[in-house]
Scaffold this active site. Sequence first.
Site, PDB file in Angstrom:
ATOM      1  N   ASP A 115      -1.118  44.502 -12.522  1.00 21.35           N
ATOM      2  CA  ASP A 115      -1.974  43.938 -11.486  1.00 21.35           C
ATOM      3  C   ASP A 115      -3.297  44.689 -11.419  1.00 21.35           C
ATOM      4  O   ASP A 115      -3.366  45.886 -11.704  1.00 21.35           O
ATOM      5  CB  ASP A 115      -1.297  44.038 -10.114  1.00 21.35           C
ATOM      6  CG  ASP A 115      -0.053  43.177 -10.021  1.00 21.35           C
ATOM      7  OD1 ASP A 115       0.027  42.193 -10.768  1.00 21.35           O
ATOM      8  OD2 ASP A 115       0.822  43.497  -9.206  1.00 21.35           O
ATOM      9  N   THR A 116      -4.321  44.002 -10.971  1.00 23.26           N
ATOM     10  CA  THR A 116      -5.631  44.631 -10.828  1.00 23.26           C
ATOM     11  C   THR A 116      -5.572  45.859  -9.929  1.00 23.26           C
ATOM     12  O   THR A 116      -6.223  46.872 -10.184  1.00 23.26           O
ATOM     13  CB  THR A 116      -6.642  43.620 -10.254  1.00 23.26           C
ATOM     14  OG1 THR A 116      -6.647  42.445 -11.079  1.00 23.26           O
ATOM     15  CG2 THR A 116      -8.047  44.202 -10.232  1.00 23.26           C
TER      16      THR A 116
END
Length: 253
Positions: A121-122
């Site tokens: 995930d970012t």
Amino acid sequence: MSKQPLLKSVSSDEKLQKLLSQWGVASRRQSEQLISSGHITVNGVKAHIGQRANPAVDDIRIDGRPLNPDNRPDKRYVLLNKPRGVVSTCDDPQGRKTVIGLLPEELRQGDIRLHPVGRLDTDSTGALLLTNHGQLTQTLTHPSHHIAKTYRVKVQGSPANGLVEKWRRGVSLAGKMTAPAQVTVLHPKSPALLEIVLHEGRNRQIRRVAEQLGHPVVGLHRTAIGSISLGDLPLGHCRELTPQEIKKLLDLL
């Protein structure tokens, strides 16, 4: 004289993204991105998603260079310690920083074309593999192989023992139970610090389970993929895998 097939296993038309993956250019997903962004031509015409081709008869090119044994890139295997705010893709339409942009110049030149194996995930940090070995990418990301991934996870509050045990046994997400997980409480006081080892990789799984159990994630850091560990690799830096690490990965094929 007719052209000889570049891939012995291919004697008829195949989907172009499958060909590129088999040839080691990129994973299928990244091959689709190369096609849609205009990097691939077939017989002088820009390729399109779903197009079929045969390397025995078609002129397939990447940025104008023919797909042939003479320009096949050496396989490279890189471990990156991904920082927060960086997306796990090669290109981003929104203009955000990508993991490719963190690589040294020599790993971004020519036909090396590294791509991330799976995603983080970012907002998550930690271990991310990048390679140009398409077959290995498919193997590592296929759910049947159950490659262990280890995370340090900080959550709001202090989960009760019963909730931790429930997480270990499995939790229903979208009507499907998660596989059993190893969950170790490293620091019980709020915000609690957990070590979690997963053998499956459903979308945002740790964050979704933690939210469902009432202890949302405030920090998620992946420390290892299988036996390949970040060790003291600084955040935002990368290193090439050792021969021993590469061998362990290739043994999975």
